[in-house]
Design a protein around this motif. Structure first.
Motif, PDB file in Angstrom:
ATOM      1  N   ASP A 292       0.307   4.266  -1.016  1.00  0.00           N
ATOM      2  CA  ASP A 292      -0.336   5.489  -0.536  1.00  0.00           C
ATOM      3  C   ASP A 292      -0.199   5.588   0.980  1.00  0.00           C
ATOM      4  O   ASP A 292       0.088   6.667   1.523  1.00  0.00           O
ATOM      5  CB  ASP A 292      -1.804   5.526  -0.943  1.00  0.00           C
ATOM      6  CG  ASP A 292      -1.992   5.683  -2.437  1.00  0.00           C
ATOM      7  OD1 ASP A 292      -1.532   6.707  -2.975  1.00  0.00           O
ATOM      8  OD2 ASP A 292      -2.569   4.795  -3.069  1.00  0.00           O
ATOM      9  N   GLN A 293      -0.387   4.482   1.670  1.00  0.00           N
ATOM     10  CA  GLN A 293      -0.218   4.468   3.115  1.00  0.00           C
ATOM     11  C   GLN A 293       1.236   4.765   3.491  1.00  0.00           C
ATOM     12  O   GLN A 293       1.511   5.522   4.425  1.00  0.00           O
ATOM     13  CB  GLN A 293      -0.634   3.114   3.678  1.00  0.00           C
ATOM     14  CG  GLN A 293      -0.501   3.009   5.195  1.00  0.00           C
ATOM     15  CD  GLN A 293      -0.901   1.639   5.723  1.00  0.00           C
ATOM     16  OE1 GLN A 293      -1.153   0.727   4.950  1.00  0.00           O
ATOM     17  NE2 GLN A 293      -0.969   1.511   7.030  1.00  0.00           N
TER      18      GLN A 293
ATOM     19  N   THR B 274       2.122   8.430   3.477  1.00  0.00           N
ATOM     20  CA  THR B 274       1.620   9.258   4.578  1.00  0.00           C
ATOM     21  C   THR B 274       2.519   9.129   5.800  1.00  0.00           C
ATOM     22  O   THR B 274       2.395   9.913   6.741  1.00  0.00           O
ATOM     23  CB  THR B 274       0.186   8.848   4.971  1.00  0.00           C
ATOM     24  OG1 THR B 274       0.200   7.512   5.495  1.00  0.00           O
ATOM     25  CG2 THR B 274      -0.752   8.938   3.775  1.00  0.00           C
ATOM     26  N   THR B 275       3.422   8.144   5.769  1.00  0.00           N
ATOM     27  CA  THR B 275       4.308   7.880   6.904  1.00  0.00           C
ATOM     28  C   THR B 275       5.696   8.465   6.699  1.00  0.00           C
ATOM     29  O   THR B 275       6.270   9.072   7.611  1.00  0.00           O
ATOM     30  CB  THR B 275       4.429   6.362   7.144  1.00  0.00           C
ATOM     31  OG1 THR B 275       3.129   5.819   7.342  1.00  0.00           O
ATOM     32  CG2 THR B 275       5.298   6.058   8.344  1.00  0.00           C
TER      33      THR B 275
ATOM     34  N   ASN C 117       0.860  -1.176   0.000  1.00  0.00           N
ATOM     35  CA  ASN C 117       0.000   0.000   0.000  1.00  0.00           C
ATOM     36  C   ASN C 117       0.900   1.231   0.000  1.00  0.00           C
ATOM     37  O   ASN C 117       1.269   1.765   1.046  1.00  0.00           O
ATOM     38  CB  ASN C 117      -0.915  -0.004   1.223  1.00  0.00           C
ATOM     39  CG  ASN C 117      -1.949   1.118   1.173  1.00  0.00           C
ATOM     40  OD1 ASN C 117      -1.741   2.152   0.541  1.00  0.00           O
ATOM     41  ND2 ASN C 117      -3.068   0.931   1.863  1.00  0.00           N
TER      42      ASN C 117
END
Length: 265
Positions: free
Chosen positions: A60-61, A64-65, A58
Protein backbone atom coordinates in the motif's frame (compact mmCIF):
# COMPACT_ATOMS: atom_id res chain seq x y z
CA UNK A 1 -1.48 34.18 -0.95
CA UNK A 2 -2.30 31.70 -3.68
CA UNK A 3 0.36 29.46 -5.15
CA UNK A 4 0.81 26.11 -6.82
CA UNK A 5 3.76 23.92 -7.70
CA UNK A 6 3.92 20.86 -9.93
CA UNK A 7 7.35 19.51 -10.74
CA UNK A 8 7.95 18.49 -14.34
CA UNK A 9 7.08 14.80 -14.66
CA UNK A 10 9.51 13.35 -17.19
CA UNK A 11 9.84 9.77 -15.97
CA UNK A 12 7.25 8.77 -13.38
CA UNK A 13 8.16 5.68 -11.38
CA UNK A 14 6.66 2.27 -12.05
CA UNK A 15 7.03 -0.86 -9.92
CA UNK A 16 8.34 -3.89 -11.83
CA UNK A 17 8.02 -7.49 -10.66
CA UNK A 18 11.08 -9.69 -10.13
CA UNK A 19 11.91 -13.38 -10.31
CA UNK A 20 13.93 -15.08 -7.59
CA UNK A 21 16.78 -17.04 -9.15
CA UNK A 22 20.14 -18.46 -8.12
CA UNK A 23 23.35 -17.20 -9.71
CA UNK A 24 26.96 -17.20 -8.46
CA UNK A 25 25.76 -18.90 -5.26
CA UNK A 26 23.47 -15.97 -4.47
CA UNK A 27 19.71 -15.56 -4.65
CA UNK A 28 18.91 -12.72 -7.05
CA UNK A 29 15.73 -10.68 -7.48
CA UNK A 30 15.83 -9.79 -11.16
CA UNK A 31 13.89 -9.14 -14.36
CA UNK A 32 14.85 -9.43 -18.05
CA UNK A 33 16.32 -6.30 -19.61
CA UNK A 34 13.80 -6.23 -22.49
CA UNK A 35 11.01 -5.19 -20.11
CA UNK A 36 13.08 -2.41 -18.62
CA UNK A 37 14.14 -1.22 -22.07
CA UNK A 38 10.53 -1.16 -23.26
CA UNK A 39 9.45 0.73 -20.15
CA UNK A 40 12.10 3.39 -20.64
CA UNK A 41 12.05 3.62 -24.45
CA UNK A 42 8.38 3.22 -25.36
CA UNK A 43 6.49 4.00 -22.16
CA UNK A 44 8.87 6.76 -21.09
CA UNK A 45 8.84 5.74 -17.44
CA UNK A 46 11.40 4.96 -14.72
CA UNK A 47 11.26 1.23 -13.84
CA UNK A 48 12.00 0.29 -10.24
CA UNK A 49 12.50 -3.40 -9.40
CA UNK A 50 10.40 -4.68 -6.50
CA UNK A 51 11.98 -7.57 -4.58
CA UNK A 52 9.80 -10.62 -4.10
CA UNK A 53 9.39 -10.66 -0.32
CA UNK A 54 5.63 -11.06 -0.19
CA UNK A 55 3.88 -9.99 3.02
CA UNK A 56 7.07 -8.36 4.31
CA UNK A 57 6.57 -5.51 1.83
CA UNK A 58 4.15 -2.66 2.49
CA UNK A 59 2.55 -2.65 -0.94
CA UNK A 60 0.00 0.00 0.00
CA UNK A 61 2.86 2.36 0.81
CA UNK A 62 4.59 1.42 -2.46
CA UNK A 63 1.48 2.28 -4.45
CA UNK A 64 1.33 5.78 -2.99
CA UNK A 65 4.85 6.33 -4.37
CA UNK A 66 4.80 4.78 -7.85
CA UNK A 67 2.44 5.70 -10.69
CA UNK A 68 2.31 2.35 -12.47
CA UNK A 69 2.89 -1.38 -12.11
CA UNK A 70 4.34 -3.76 -14.69
CA UNK A 71 4.17 -7.51 -14.14
CA UNK A 72 6.72 -9.20 -16.39
CA UNK A 73 6.97 -12.55 -18.08
CA UNK A 74 9.10 -15.34 -16.68
CA UNK A 75 10.26 -18.89 -17.24
CA UNK A 76 8.40 -19.95 -14.10
CA UNK A 77 4.69 -20.68 -13.71
CA UNK A 78 2.14 -19.63 -11.11
CA UNK A 79 1.99 -22.31 -8.43
CA UNK A 80 -1.11 -24.50 -9.02
CA UNK A 81 -2.04 -24.46 -5.31
CA UNK A 82 -3.09 -20.84 -5.83
CA UNK A 83 -5.87 -21.76 -8.24
CA UNK A 84 -6.70 -25.36 -7.36
CA UNK A 85 -4.56 -26.90 -10.10
CA UNK A 86 -2.36 -29.99 -10.28
CA UNK A 87 1.02 -29.48 -8.63
CA UNK A 88 3.73 -31.54 -10.32
CA UNK A 89 7.16 -30.97 -11.79
CA UNK A 90 5.82 -31.09 -15.36
CA UNK A 91 3.90 -27.87 -14.69
CA UNK A 92 6.94 -26.12 -13.20
CA UNK A 93 9.25 -24.51 -12.51
CA UNK A 94 7.63 -22.41 -9.80
CA UNK A 95 8.51 -19.22 -7.94
CA UNK A 96 6.38 -18.96 -4.82
CA UNK A 97 8.24 -15.88 -3.59
CA UNK A 98 7.22 -14.06 -6.76
CA UNK A 99 3.62 -15.33 -6.50
CA UNK A 100 3.37 -14.07 -2.93
CA UNK A 101 4.33 -10.60 -4.13
CA UNK A 102 2.74 -10.18 -7.55
CA UNK A 103 -0.75 -11.48 -6.76
CA UNK A 104 -1.43 -9.02 -3.91
CA UNK A 105 0.37 -6.28 -5.87
CA UNK A 106 -2.00 -6.76 -8.80
CA UNK A 107 -5.08 -6.62 -6.58
CA UNK A 108 -3.83 -3.57 -4.71
CA UNK A 109 -2.82 -1.75 -7.90
CA UNK A 110 -6.38 -2.11 -9.17
CA UNK A 111 -7.81 -0.98 -5.83
CA UNK A 112 -5.46 2.03 -5.76
CA UNK A 113 -6.33 2.93 -9.38
CA UNK A 114 -2.68 2.64 -10.36
CA UNK A 115 -2.16 1.77 -14.07
CA UNK A 116 -1.25 -1.87 -14.58
CA UNK A 117 0.36 -3.72 -17.50
CA UNK A 118 0.81 -7.50 -17.20
CA UNK A 119 2.79 -9.46 -19.80
CA UNK A 120 2.99 -13.23 -20.43
CA UNK A 121 3.24 -14.80 -16.95
CA UNK A 122 1.78 -11.48 -15.85
CA UNK A 123 -1.60 -12.08 -17.51
CA UNK A 124 -1.73 -15.50 -15.83
CA UNK A 125 -0.95 -13.93 -12.45
CA UNK A 126 -3.59 -11.28 -13.15
CA UNK A 127 -6.20 -13.97 -13.81
CA UNK A 128 -5.30 -15.98 -10.72
CA UNK A 129 -5.13 -12.85 -8.54
CA UNK A 130 -8.70 -12.06 -9.54
CA UNK A 131 -10.07 -15.55 -8.92
CA UNK A 132 -9.50 -17.29 -12.25
CA UNK A 133 -7.75 -20.55 -13.11
CA UNK A 134 -5.08 -21.63 -15.57
CA UNK A 135 -4.88 -24.43 -18.11
CA UNK A 136 -1.49 -26.17 -18.24
CA UNK A 137 0.36 -27.68 -21.19
CA UNK A 138 -2.24 -26.27 -23.56
CA UNK A 139 -0.41 -27.63 -26.61
CA UNK A 140 -1.74 -31.07 -25.59
CA UNK A 141 -5.38 -29.99 -25.72
CA UNK A 142 -7.38 -31.29 -28.70
CA UNK A 143 -7.62 -28.59 -31.35
CA UNK A 144 -5.09 -26.32 -29.66
CA UNK A 145 -2.19 -24.70 -31.46
CA UNK A 146 1.33 -25.09 -30.11
CA UNK A 147 1.98 -21.75 -28.43
CA UNK A 148 5.45 -22.68 -27.25
CA UNK A 149 8.61 -21.04 -28.56
CA UNK A 150 10.16 -22.85 -31.52
CA UNK A 151 13.43 -24.63 -30.86
CA UNK A 152 16.23 -22.32 -31.90
CA UNK A 153 19.51 -20.93 -30.63
CA UNK A 154 18.37 -17.48 -31.79
CA UNK A 155 16.25 -15.45 -29.37
CA UNK A 156 14.96 -13.38 -32.28
CA UNK A 157 13.67 -16.54 -33.98
CA UNK A 158 12.08 -17.77 -30.76
CA UNK A 159 10.36 -14.42 -30.24
CA UNK A 160 9.39 -13.93 -33.89
CA UNK A 161 5.97 -12.40 -34.56
CA UNK A 162 4.04 -15.27 -36.15
CA UNK A 163 0.60 -15.76 -34.53
CA UNK A 164 -2.75 -14.15 -35.24
CA UNK A 165 -4.84 -12.65 -32.45
CA UNK A 166 -8.28 -11.10 -32.92
CA UNK A 167 -8.92 -8.00 -30.83
CA UNK A 168 -12.46 -7.75 -29.49
CA UNK A 169 -14.34 -4.55 -30.39
CA UNK A 170 -15.30 -2.05 -27.73
CA UNK A 171 -12.57 -2.94 -25.25
CA UNK A 172 -9.62 -1.07 -23.83
CA UNK A 173 -7.12 -2.75 -26.15
CA UNK A 174 -9.21 -1.98 -29.23
CA UNK A 175 -8.78 1.68 -28.39
CA UNK A 176 -5.00 1.17 -28.37
CA UNK A 177 -4.28 -1.12 -31.34
CA UNK A 178 -7.63 -1.18 -33.17
CA UNK A 179 -10.07 -4.04 -33.73
CA UNK A 180 -9.69 -7.10 -35.90
CA UNK A 181 -6.63 -9.25 -36.43
CA UNK A 182 -3.11 -8.42 -35.29
CA UNK A 183 0.12 -10.42 -35.37
CA UNK A 184 1.91 -11.22 -32.10
CA UNK A 185 4.72 -13.29 -30.58
CA UNK A 186 3.01 -15.46 -28.00
CA UNK A 187 5.21 -18.07 -26.28
CA UNK A 188 3.57 -20.07 -23.50
CA UNK A 189 2.59 -23.50 -22.19
CA UNK A 190 -0.11 -22.23 -19.84
CA UNK A 191 -3.08 -19.98 -20.49
CA UNK A 192 -6.20 -18.49 -18.96
CA UNK A 193 -8.76 -21.23 -18.31
CA UNK A 194 -11.68 -19.95 -16.22
CA UNK A 195 -11.67 -16.19 -16.51
CA UNK A 196 -11.43 -14.32 -13.23
CA UNK A 197 -14.55 -12.43 -12.14
CA UNK A 198 -14.19 -8.80 -13.09
CA UNK A 199 -12.02 -9.50 -16.12
CA UNK A 200 -13.09 -9.28 -19.73
CA UNK A 201 -11.48 -10.87 -22.78
CA UNK A 202 -9.75 -8.39 -25.07
CA UNK A 203 -8.14 -10.74 -27.59
CA UNK A 204 -8.17 -14.41 -28.62
CA UNK A 205 -5.93 -16.64 -30.72
CA UNK A 206 -7.18 -18.65 -33.70
CA UNK A 207 -7.76 -21.68 -31.45
CA UNK A 208 -9.77 -19.65 -28.92
CA UNK A 209 -6.95 -19.26 -26.39
CA UNK A 210 -7.34 -16.05 -24.40
CA UNK A 211 -4.46 -13.77 -25.35
CA UNK A 212 -5.46 -10.46 -23.75
CA UNK A 213 -7.69 -9.31 -20.89
CA UNK A 214 -8.60 -6.14 -19.06
CA UNK A 215 -10.30 -5.30 -15.79
CA UNK A 216 -13.97 -4.64 -16.47
CA UNK A 217 -15.01 -1.10 -15.53
CA UNK A 218 -11.47 -0.37 -14.40
CA UNK A 219 -10.81 3.08 -12.99
CA UNK A 220 -7.34 3.05 -14.56
CA UNK A 221 -5.48 1.28 -17.37
CA UNK A 222 -5.40 -2.40 -16.38
CA UNK A 223 -4.48 -4.72 -19.25
CA UNK A 224 -2.83 -8.11 -19.55
CA UNK A 225 -1.38 -9.57 -22.75
CA UNK A 226 -0.14 -13.12 -23.18
CA UNK A 227 2.35 -12.22 -25.90
CA UNK A 228 5.74 -10.54 -25.52
CA UNK A 229 4.98 -6.94 -26.40
CA UNK A 230 8.27 -5.89 -24.81
CA UNK A 231 10.52 -7.76 -27.24
CA UNK A 232 9.93 -5.87 -30.51
CA UNK A 233 8.77 -2.59 -29.01
CA UNK A 234 11.26 -0.61 -31.12
CA UNK A 235 10.11 -2.07 -34.44
CA UNK A 236 6.55 -3.42 -34.04
CA UNK A 237 3.72 -0.88 -34.08
CA UNK A 238 1.31 -2.96 -31.96
CA UNK A 239 3.93 -3.53 -29.25
CA UNK A 240 4.93 0.13 -29.21
CA UNK A 241 1.32 1.31 -28.94
CA UNK A 242 0.66 -0.92 -25.93
CA UNK A 243 3.65 0.40 -24.01
CA UNK A 244 2.96 3.97 -25.09
CA UNK A 245 -0.64 3.68 -23.86
CA UNK A 246 0.60 2.33 -20.55
CA UNK A 247 3.10 5.19 -20.28
CA UNK A 248 0.39 7.75 -21.06
CA UNK A 249 -1.79 6.26 -18.32
CA UNK A 250 1.12 6.38 -15.87
CA UNK A 251 1.79 10.04 -16.64
CA UNK A 252 -1.90 10.87 -16.32
CA UNK A 253 -1.94 9.21 -12.90
CA UNK A 254 1.18 11.09 -11.84
CA UNK A 255 -0.28 14.40 -13.02
CA UNK A 256 -3.57 13.77 -11.23
CA UNK A 257 -1.72 12.87 -8.05
CA UNK A 258 0.34 16.04 -8.29
CA UNK A 259 -2.82 18.06 -8.86
CA UNK A 260 -4.29 16.77 -5.62
CA UNK A 261 -1.27 18.25 -3.89
CA UNK A 262 -1.95 21.82 -5.06
CA UNK A 263 -1.87 24.25 -2.15
CA UNK A 264 -4.17 27.24 -1.97
CA UNK A 265 -4.35 29.71 0.89
Amino acid sequence: MTYSHIEKIDQPLIAVSTDVCQLYNYLWHATPQQYLEAAITAAGVFPVLIPSFGYRLNLDQLLTTVDGVMITGSGSNVHPSLYGGDTNEANGPYDLARDSTTLPLIRKAIDHRVPLLAVCRGIQEMNVALGGTLATEIQDRPGSLDHRAPESDSRDEQFAIRQNVTIEPGGCLAGVVGTGEIRVNSLHRQAVDRLGPGLQVEGVAEDGTVEAVSVRNARAFAVGVQWHAEYWVKSDTVSERIFRAFGDAVRAHAAAKAGVGLLTS
